[in-house]
Design a protein around this motif. Structure first.
Motif, PDB file in Angstrom:
ATOM      1  N   ILE A 118       0.836  -1.204   0.000  1.00  0.00           N
ATOM      2  CA  ILE A 118       0.000   0.000   0.000  1.00  0.00           C
ATOM      3  C   ILE A 118       0.869   1.252   0.000  1.00  0.00           C
ATOM      4  O   ILE A 118       0.654   2.188  -0.780  1.00  0.00           O
ATOM      5  CB  ILE A 118      -0.943  -0.003   1.215  1.00  0.00           C
ATOM      6  N   GLY A 119       1.866   1.275   0.882  1.00  0.00           N
ATOM      7  CA  GLY A 119       2.744   2.431   0.947  1.00  0.00           C
ATOM      8  C   GLY A 119       3.520   2.641  -0.336  1.00  0.00           C
ATOM      9  O   GLY A 119       3.658   3.764  -0.821  1.00  0.00           O
ATOM     10  N   LEU A 173       4.768   5.798  -5.078  1.00  0.00           N
ATOM     11  CA  LEU A 173       5.198   5.870  -6.476  1.00  0.00           C
ATOM     12  C   LEU A 173       4.131   6.487  -7.373  1.00  0.00           C
ATOM     13  O   LEU A 173       4.446   7.159  -8.366  1.00  0.00           O
ATOM     14  CB  LEU A 173       5.535   4.464  -6.981  1.00  0.00           C
ATOM     15  N   GLY A 174       2.862   6.284  -7.025  1.00  0.00           N
ATOM     16  CA  GLY A 174       1.780   6.728  -7.896  1.00  0.00           C
ATOM     17  C   GLY A 174       1.740   8.217  -8.116  1.00  0.00           C
ATOM     18  O   GLY A 174       1.487   8.681  -9.239  1.00  0.00           O
ATOM     19  N   PHE A 226       3.589  11.084   0.657  1.00  0.00           N
ATOM     20  CA  PHE A 226       3.418   9.642   0.531  1.00  0.00           C
ATOM     21  C   PHE A 226       4.711   8.866   0.773  1.00  0.00           C
ATOM     22  O   PHE A 226       4.677   7.755   1.317  1.00  0.00           O
ATOM     23  CB  PHE A 226       2.867   9.294  -0.853  1.00  0.00           C
ATOM     24  N   ALA A 227       5.868   9.410   0.368  1.00  0.00           N
ATOM     25  CA  ALA A 227       7.120   8.655   0.495  1.00  0.00           C
ATOM     26  C   ALA A 227       7.493   8.384   1.951  1.00  0.00           C
ATOM     27  O   ALA A 227       7.709   7.221   2.337  1.00  0.00           O
ATOM     28  CB  ALA A 227       8.248   9.364  -0.248  1.00  0.00           C
ATOM     29  N   VAL A 253       3.965  16.210   7.438  1.00  0.00           N
ATOM     30  CA  VAL A 253       2.686  15.503   7.478  1.00  0.00           C
ATOM     31  C   VAL A 253       2.899  14.015   7.195  1.00  0.00           C
ATOM     32  O   VAL A 253       2.309  13.147   7.850  1.00  0.00           O
ATOM     33  CB  VAL A 253       1.698  16.121   6.463  1.00  0.00           C
ATOM     34  N   GLY A 254       3.770  13.692   6.230  1.00  0.00           N
ATOM     35  CA  GLY A 254       4.053  12.299   5.927  1.00  0.00           C
ATOM     36  C   GLY A 254       4.697  11.568   7.091  1.00  0.00           C
ATOM     37  O   GLY A 254       4.345  10.418   7.390  1.00  0.00           O
ATOM     38  N   ILE A 255       5.643  12.218   7.760  1.00  0.00           N
ATOM     39  CA  ILE A 255       6.318  11.598   8.904  1.00  0.00           C
ATOM     40  C   ILE A 255       5.341  11.371  10.049  1.00  0.00           C
ATOM     41  O   ILE A 255       5.306  10.296  10.666  1.00  0.00           O
ATOM     42  CB  ILE A 255       7.497  12.482   9.356  1.00  0.00           C
TER      43      ILE A 255
END
Length: 396
Positions: free
Chosen positions: A144-145, A150-151, A253-254, A306-308
């Motif tokens: 999922i991640g 990548l998307g 996302f990454a 936010v990702g972290i």
């Protein structure tokens, strides 16, 4: 050996479905314009909402049909093939028919109704595998991640080529999933399971599951919010193209994907309260800050934060579901968590888009971040009463 092979194939299928989904986000305004929409924000909102409304409506139906039949792979192949046809139909519509945008939304909903069958049942097949739920769910989380990480940048680059290119790749990815499904051993329990009504009745004995469900709803709400409002905000406020917008989304996302595993280990050591409550409060503040950033560099730094913080909260929230549910009800409890998550993504698209349309982008970011902060504060007393930090889950 067969278990390991099937785990890898199933993870690849989950990855492909998520990659196909996220490919469309960075230039969704350009896509809906090419499909006949006359507005950017409202049309993009309904385009994303149509898919997730179908997810919510049909996920349970696919699961019930699979359980009753005692089979998974034929349903995964059918769902993936249907999703592939749906993506392809969206790409071909403008060249073959003058379908209204409302008709486009109907095709989008049908594509979503099919796609969720492939995604949900591939996840269920991972749960059916031997070898430990931790290892199997780790494979799902990594898939999922990876798909979401990548998307966004890949989709942004594909939009630079043409508005329908992401749709063609999404269609090819779902077709590949349909083929892969036939190569996996079907381990579905024979004879079906308890009814959904029976499962819901059993979960009434664990009302504290409302806590992780609420956070799962809000966390996915912000994901839906960034998929729509964040995308259009970056495009309009900083005049970014789809490629640069995809990179901005990737800043979220990454780290969200890469840090899930170490943050999950951290939550085992320190408990669930601090990662979820403190993480959510900080998360909400940073979301508000992104909407008020004066430069693209500061907005990008905010997205990274936010990702972290999202990676800090997400595994702890899912682990809390397992902590609170009975051993025999964990599958049903996690299914409920995923339903609330899908509803959250839908709410992020509709509520975020509605507020942005009526009041502006900064106000929309304020609502999204403020909800996260309010729920963190409201649930702190509940966490303290649960005293989950002393359970054996966190033992060395």
């Amino acid at each position: 050996m067969t278990n390991s092979r099937d785990r890898a194939w199933l993870a690849a299928m989950v990855f492909a479905v998520l990659l196909a989904q996220v490919l469309l986000y960075p230039g969704v305004d350009r896509l809906v314009g090419a499909l006949g929409a006359t507005t950017d924000l409202d049309a993009s909102m309904w385009f994303l909402a149509a898919e997730f409304a179908a997810f919510v409506a049909f996920a349970g139906l696919w699961g019930a049909a699979s359980d009753r039949a005692g089979r998974r792979t034929p349903f995964i192949a059918a769902g993936a093939l249907g999703g592939s046809v749906g993506y392809l139909a969206l790409a071909l519509i403008p060249g073959f028919t003058a379908l209204s945008f409302e008709g486009v939304l109907a095709v989008r909903a049908a594509q979503g109704a099919a796609t969720i069958g492939a995604f949900s049942l591939a996840m269920t097949m991972l749960m059916d595998l031997d070898g430990g739920h931790g290892r199997n769910m780790a494979a799902a989380g990594a898939a999922i991640g990876g798909g979401t990480a990548l998307g966004a940048p890949l989709g942004g680059q594909l939009y630079e080529v043409g508005p329908f290119v992401p749709l063609y790749l999404a269609s090819a990815l779902l077709a590949a999933v349909a083929v892969l499904a036939l190569a996996v051993d079907d381990r579905a329990p024979a004879g079906g399971r308890d009814s959904l009504a029976r499962a819901v009745a059993n979960l009434r004995g664990t009302p504290t599951l409302a806590v992780p469900y609420a956070f799962g709803f809000l966390d996915r709400l912000t994901a839906g919010f960034f998929a729509l409002v964040g995308t259009l905000y970056f495009r309009s406020a900083f005049e970014l193209g789809p490629g640069a917008t995809g990179l901005m989304l990737a800043l979220f996302f990454a780290p969200f994907a890469l840090l899930q595993y170490p943050m999950g280990i951290l939550s085992d050591r320190v408990g669930r309260t601090a990662p979820i409550v403190a993480g959510s409060a900080c998360y909400g503040l940073v979301v508000i800050g992104v909407g008020r950033a004066p430069t693209v560099a500061l907005a990008g730094a905010g997205m990274l934060a936010v990702g972290i913080l999202g990676a800090l909260m997400s595994p702890a929230t899912m682990a809390l579901v397992s902590d609170l549910a009975d051993d025999t009800e964990r599958g049903v409890a996690m299914a409920g968590f995923n339903v609330f998550g899908s509803l959250g993504f839908l709410a992020g698209v509709v509520v975020g888009g509605g507020v942005a349309s009526a009041y502006g982008y900064p106000e929309a970011f304020l609502v999204a971040g403020g909800l996260e902060i309010l729920v963190a504060g409201a649930t702190l007393p509940v966490f303290l009463r649960l005293d989950i930090g002393r359970t054996a889950t966190f033992a060395e």
